[in-house]
Motif scaffolding. Structure first.
Motif, PDB file in Angstrom:
ATOM      1  N   TRP A 114       0.829  -1.209   0.000  1.00 69.38           N
ATOM      2  CA  TRP A 114       0.000   0.000   0.000  1.00 69.38           C
ATOM      3  C   TRP A 114       0.864   1.259   0.000  1.00 69.38           C
ATOM      4  O   TRP A 114       0.557   2.238  -0.709  1.00 69.38           O
ATOM      5  N   SER A 134     -14.013  -8.734  -4.381  1.00 65.16           N
ATOM      6  CA  SER A 134     -14.146  -7.737  -3.320  1.00 65.16           C
ATOM      7  C   SER A 134     -14.610  -6.408  -3.906  1.00 65.16           C
ATOM      8  O   SER A 134     -14.049  -5.917  -4.892  1.00 65.16           O
ATOM      9  N   GLY A 135     -15.627  -5.815  -3.280  1.00 64.59           N
ATOM     10  CA  GLY A 135     -16.182  -4.562  -3.784  1.00 64.59           C
ATOM     11  C   GLY A 135     -15.184  -3.425  -3.796  1.00 64.59           C
ATOM     12  O   GLY A 135     -15.247  -2.545  -4.667  1.00 64.59           O
ATOM     13  N   GLY A 136     -14.237  -3.432  -2.841  1.00 66.17           N
ATOM     14  CA  GLY A 136     -13.299  -2.319  -2.753  1.00 66.17           C
ATOM     15  C   GLY A 136     -12.129  -2.410  -3.715  1.00 66.17           C
ATOM     16  O   GLY A 136     -11.412  -1.427  -3.920  1.00 66.17           O
ATOM     17  N   THR A 137     -11.931  -3.578  -4.326  1.00 67.66           N
ATOM     18  CA  THR A 137     -10.760  -3.759  -5.184  1.00 67.66           C
ATOM     19  C   THR A 137     -10.798  -2.834  -6.394  1.00 67.66           C
ATOM     20  O   THR A 137      -9.816  -2.171  -6.724  1.00 67.66           O
ATOM     21  N   GLN A 138     -11.947  -2.780  -7.058  1.00 67.76           N
ATOM     22  CA  GLN A 138     -12.067  -1.959  -8.263  1.00 67.76           C
ATOM     23  C   GLN A 138     -11.815  -0.486  -7.947  1.00 67.76           C
ATOM     24  O   GLN A 138     -11.107   0.215  -8.683  1.00 67.76           O
ATOM     25  N   ARG A 139     -12.378  -0.010  -6.813  1.00 68.03           N
ATOM     26  CA  ARG A 139     -12.177   1.383  -6.405  1.00 68.03           C
ATOM     27  C   ARG A 139     -10.704   1.647  -6.095  1.00 68.03           C
ATOM     28  O   ARG A 139     -10.141   2.660  -6.493  1.00 68.03           O
ATOM     29  N   MET A 140     -10.092   0.708  -5.400  1.00 67.58           N
ATOM     30  CA  MET A 140      -8.672   0.846  -5.054  1.00 67.58           C
ATOM     31  C   MET A 140      -7.809   0.938  -6.310  1.00 67.58           C
ATOM     32  O   MET A 140      -6.895   1.764  -6.403  1.00 67.58           O
ATOM     33  N   GLU A 143      -8.079   4.322  -8.079  1.00 69.16           N
ATOM     34  CA  GLU A 143      -7.347   5.389  -7.373  1.00 69.16           C
ATOM     35  C   GLU A 143      -5.837   5.209  -7.483  1.00 69.16           C
ATOM     36  O   GLU A 143      -5.081   6.164  -7.308  1.00 69.16           O
TER      37      GLU A 143
END
Length: 695
Positions: A114, A134-140, A143
Motif C-alpha cells: 500500500w 471484493s467490492g473495494g478492489t475496483q475502487r482501489m 485510485e
C-alpha cells in the motif's frame, strides 16, 4: 504492426530502444526470444493483446518490460499465490518495485504494498482473480493509477480450457470499468478457447493477436508403454539424480506411494494432491521453489503457474487427459531454455479410464466429442511411428520440417510392420463376439486359448479362434493398444469396457486400406537402459557443482528460491565460458546490473578457485610423463578451441578424453579419431599428433 515502429514514452526515448536497454540492464539479456519484441512493442503501445506463446517462451517479460517503460501501475491477474510471490521476489532481486496482495501476505507485507502504491513507486501489482470479487478492489485500482491489465494463464477464463477459474470472468468487467488496455497470455488455447477468451475479456472485439509457435526445442519427448511403471519411473529418476523434477500421477494414493518409493531410493521427494491440508501444500510448494534437486509427485492439482525455471524433467506415471493437458504439463520443464526431458507412460487401463471419464461426464455431446478428439490426438502421439515433435506441432497447426532429433523416435527409429492382417483379425474377433468383450478375452480367442470364459460362450468354435498364433500375447496387447490409439476401436463404459469398432476401421476391415504398426514397444523399452544425464560436459561438471553450491548458500541467506539468484542456464554459461572479470561476467545471459553488483564478485571467486584446482583426470597422471603430455594437449586445445582462425564454434575434449590420449599416445589419425570422435579429431588431430610424436 511493423517491428520497426518507434513508440514514444514518458522519457521521450523510443520504446523499442528503451526496451532493449532495460532488457540488458534489468533482466540481463542481450536479445529478445523469438516473438517477444513484437509483443512488448504492442503492449507498450497500449494495444489490447492476446499472446499465445509456448510455456517457457518468456510470457512474463512481455508485460513486465512494458510496465517499466510506461507510467502508472500494471495490474497482473495470476492464478496462484506461489507464482505471484516468486515473480515478485525475482523482480525485486532485479531492482524492480513490485508487490502482491494475496491472502498469504503478512500485515507488514500488505502495508508495504500500500505504501509503495501510495508513493507512486510500484510498477507491477499482482492479484489473484478471487480478489476481484471484493467490492473495494475496483475502487482501489482506479485510485492507484492503473494503466494496464495483464492476465496470466488466460485460458482459465474458458469453460473449454482445462483449468477453468470462474473468478477470471470478472476481468472483462474490470477492464471496462478502468478503461485501460488488457494483455492476455496463455501457452495453450485451441480455437474454442481462443474464441471464449476474446468474448470474455475483450467483449468480442478482436485484440492484436500473436501466435508464437508451440515448439519447445529444448524439451526431449519420450513415451513408453507401461511395463512395471514404478520401476520405469524409478529408473528415469535415477538417471537424473539431484535434478528437480515432477512426476504426475492419476490418483492421490499413487502420489503418496511413489514419493515413498523415491525416498527409499535416496531421492528427496514429496507428494502433493488436493486432499492434503492447505499448510502441507504450501510447504511443498515453498520447498520445491527453494530446494535444488527436489522431486514432487503430484496430481494435476500441482503445477498451474509453477514458475520454477530449472525443472529439469517431467514424467507422467499415467496418461494425461488430453493433448493440451500433456503440452501444458511437460511445459513446466526447462523454462530457462536449458535442456530438459519428459517421459510419459501409458497403457490400456489409462485409455479406458480417460474414455470413461469423458463418457460419464455431464458435458453436452459436442463437448464430449471434442474431448474424445483431444484424447485421440494424445493416443496417436503415444503410438506414433515417426518424429513425435512433428506430430505434436501438427496438432497445433504448426509445421516442423524433417525429424527433430529431440525425441525418443528420432533417437531410435521404431521397427514397424504391415499390421493390416493383424488388425483385420482383431476386428473380426470383436465383431464375431458381438462387440461385447474387452481385449483380454479377444486375445485369448486369437491365440486359441480355450479358457473357461471362452468355452462357456462357445467361442472356441469361431472361425477366428486360434488364427493369431503368429503373435505373442504381449504383441497382441500392443496391436490392440495401437488400434485404440488410432481410434479404430473404443471401449464402451456402459458394457464394462467392451470394444466396439469405429467408422475409421471399416476401410481396413473391407480391404480398402492398410495400416502400419510398431513392433512391440515394451521389448524395446526393456532394452533401453537409462544413461545418466548431465547439464554440462565432464570437464565443466566440477565447476557447475561449485557454482550451484554457491547459489544455494546465497539463496538460503536471502530466503529466496535458488533460481531467483540465477537460473541453471546462467550457471551453465558461466561454467562453459568461465568469465575472468566483472566485464566478462556482465556478458553472461541473465545477469543484469543489479545482480552483477550483488553476486558477480562471489561467483567470480568460485570460478577462479575452480580454475586453480587440478582436475581429477589430470591428478591421476601426476608424477609420470603422461602428466606433461596432458598439459601440452590442454594448451594446444585452448589455442584451437575456436578453430585455427578463431571464428569457429567453440569445441573441446573432456578431461578424461585428454587423459586417455596422454596415456595411450596414439601415433596415427585413425586411432586418435576412435578416441576423440570425428569432429574433435578434425579440429585437434594434427596438433595433438605433433605433440604425441615429440613426446
Amino acid at each position: 504492426m511493423s517491428s520497426d515502429t518507434v513508440l514514444s514514452d514518458d522519457t521521450g526515448t523510443g520504446a523499442p530502444t528503451r526496451a532493449a536497454a532495460l532488457l540488458r540492464e534489468v533482466f540481463g539479456f542481450d536479445a529478445f526470444r523469438p516473438g517477444q519484441g513484437e509483443i512488448v512493442e504492442a503492449v507498450a503501445a497500449g494495444d489490447n493483446v492476446l499472446a499465445i506463446m509456448p510455456t517457457g517462451g518468456g510470457k512474463s517479460l512481455c508485460y513486465q518490460l512494458p510496465a517499466l517503460i510506461g507510467h502508472g501501475v500494471t495490474v497482473v491477474v495470476s492464478p496462484l499465490i506461489a507464482l505471484m510471490r516468486d515473480q515478485v521476489r525475482a523482480l525485486r532481486e532485479a531492482g524492480v518495485e513490485a508487490g502482491a496482495l494475496t491472502s498469504g501476505n503478512t500485515p507488514e507485507e500488505t502495508d508495504a504494498v500500500w505504501d509503495a502504491l501510495h508513493d507512486g513507486r510500484l510498477k507491477l501489482l499482482y492479484l489473484a482473480p478471487e480478489r476481484l470479487a471484493s467490492g473495494g478492489t475496483q475502487r482501489m485500482l482506479a485510485e492507484a493509477g492503473v494503466t494496464r491489465i495483464a492476465v496470466d494463464e488466460a485460458h482459465c477464463v474458458s469453460q473449454w480450457g482445462h483449468d477453468f477459474r470462474p473468478d477470471y470472468l470478472r476481468i472483462g468487467e474490470l477492464r471496462r470499468a478502468l478503461g485501460v488496455p488488457l494483455a492476455a497470455f496463455t501457452a495453450t488455447a485451441d480455437t474454442e478457447t481462443q474464441g471464449e477468451i476474446v468474448t470474455r475479456l475483450f467483449d468480442g472485439a478482436a485484440p492484436t493477436t500473436f501466435l508464437r509457435g508451440f515448439d519447445r526445442p529444448n524439451l526431449h519427448l519420450a513415451f513408453q508403454p507401461k511395463d512395471q511403471p514404478r520401476r520405469q519411473i524409478l529408473a528415469f529418476a535415477a538417471a537424473r539424480r539431484g535434478q528437480s523434477g515432477i512426476v504426475y500421477c492419476g490418483t492421490r494414493a499413487k502420489t503418496e506411494s511413489l514419493a515413498q518409493a523415491l525416498r527409499e531410493e535416496g531421492h528427496s521427494a514429496l507428494a502433493y494432491h488436493g486432499g492434503m491440508e492447505p499448510d502441507q501444500r504450501r510447504d511443498t510448494e515453498e520447498r520445491f521453489a527453494t530446494e535444488d534437486g527436489l522431486i514432487v509427485v503430484a496430481t494435476v492439482a500441482f503445477g498451474m503457474g509453477v514458475d520454477k525455471p530449472d525443472i529439469r524433467w517431467v514424467a507422467h506415471a499415467d496418461l494425461p487427459k488430453s493433448i493440451e493437458a500433456y503440452y501444458q504439463e511437460i511445459g513446466r520443464a526447462g523454462r530457462d531454455g536449458a535442456p530438459a526431458e519428459t517421459l510419459t507412460l501409458f497403457g490400456a487401463d489409462d485409455i479406458r479410464l480417460r474414455r470413461s471419464q469423458i463418457d460419464e461426464g455431464n458435458a453436452p455431446p459436442e463437448r464430449r466429442a471434442a474431448d474424445h478428439g483431444r484424447l485421440n490426438a494424445l493416443l496417436g502421439l503415444a503410438e506414433a511411428i515417426g518424429c513425435r515433435r512433428r506430430q505434436l506441432l501438427s496438432y497445433f497447426g504448426e509445421d516442423h520440417p524433417g525429424n527433430c532429433g529431440g525425441c525418443d523416435l528420432c533417437d531410435r527409429p521404431p521397427e514397424t510392420f504391415d499390421g493390416t492382417e493383424a488388425v483385420r483379425k482383431a476386428l473380426s474377433a470383436a465383431l464375431r463376439t458381438g462387440e461385447s468383450f474387452g481385449a483380454g478375452h479377444l486375445i485369448d480367442i486369437l491365440l486359441g486359448n480355450a479358457t473357461d470364459k471362452v468355452r462357456q460362450r462357445g467361442h472356441e468354435s469361431l472361425p477366428t479362434f486360434g488364427v493369431g498364433k503368429d503373435l505373442s500375447r504381449s504383441q497382441w496387447q500392443a496391436v490392440f493398444r495401437q488400434m485404440m490409439g488410432r481410434d479404430l476401436i473404443r471401449p464402451d463404459p456402459d458394457r464394462h469396457g467392451a470394444l466396439w469398432m469405429t467408422e475409421a476401421a471399416r476401410p481396413i476391415l473391407r480391404g480398402e486400406a492398410g495400416i502400419t504398426l510398431r513392433r512391440d514397444t515394451i521389448d524395446r523399452a526393456k532394452a533401453a537402459r537409462p544413461a545418466v544425464k548431465t547439464l554440462v560436459s565432464e570437464e565443466d561438471a566440477p565447476l557447475m557443482s561449485a557454482l550451484k553450491a554457491k547459489r544455494r548458500a546465497l539463496a538460503e541467506a536471502a530466503r529466496v528460491p535458488a533460481y531467483v539468484i540465477f537460473p541453471d542456464r546462467t550457471l551453465i554459461e558461466m561454467a562453459e565460458r568461465r568469465p575472468a572479470n566483472l566485464d566478462e561476467m556482465a556478458g553472461i545471459s541473465g545477469i543484469g546490473a543489479k545482480k552483477l553488483e550483488r553476486y558477480g564478485a562471489a561467483f567470480l571467486e568460485v570460478i577462479r578457485g575452480e580454475a586453480e584446482a587440478v582436475h581429477p583426470a589430470r591428478r591421476k597422471l601426476a608424477g609420470g610423463s603422461s602428466g606433461a603430455v596432458y598439459d601440452r594437449l590442454l594448451s594446444a586445445q585452448a589455442d584451437l578451441a575456436r578453430g585455427p582462425d578463431g571464428t569457429d564454434k567453440p569445441l573441446s575434449c573432456s578431461a578424461s578424453q585428454l587423459a586417455k590420449v596422454a596415456e595411450v599416445r596414439p601415433r596415427d589419425a585413425d586411432t586418435l579419431t576412435r578416441l576423440l570422435g570425428e569432429r574433435r579429431a578434425e579440429r585437434f588431430g594434427a596438433a595433438f599428433l605433433d605433440i604425441l610424436q615429440d613426446g
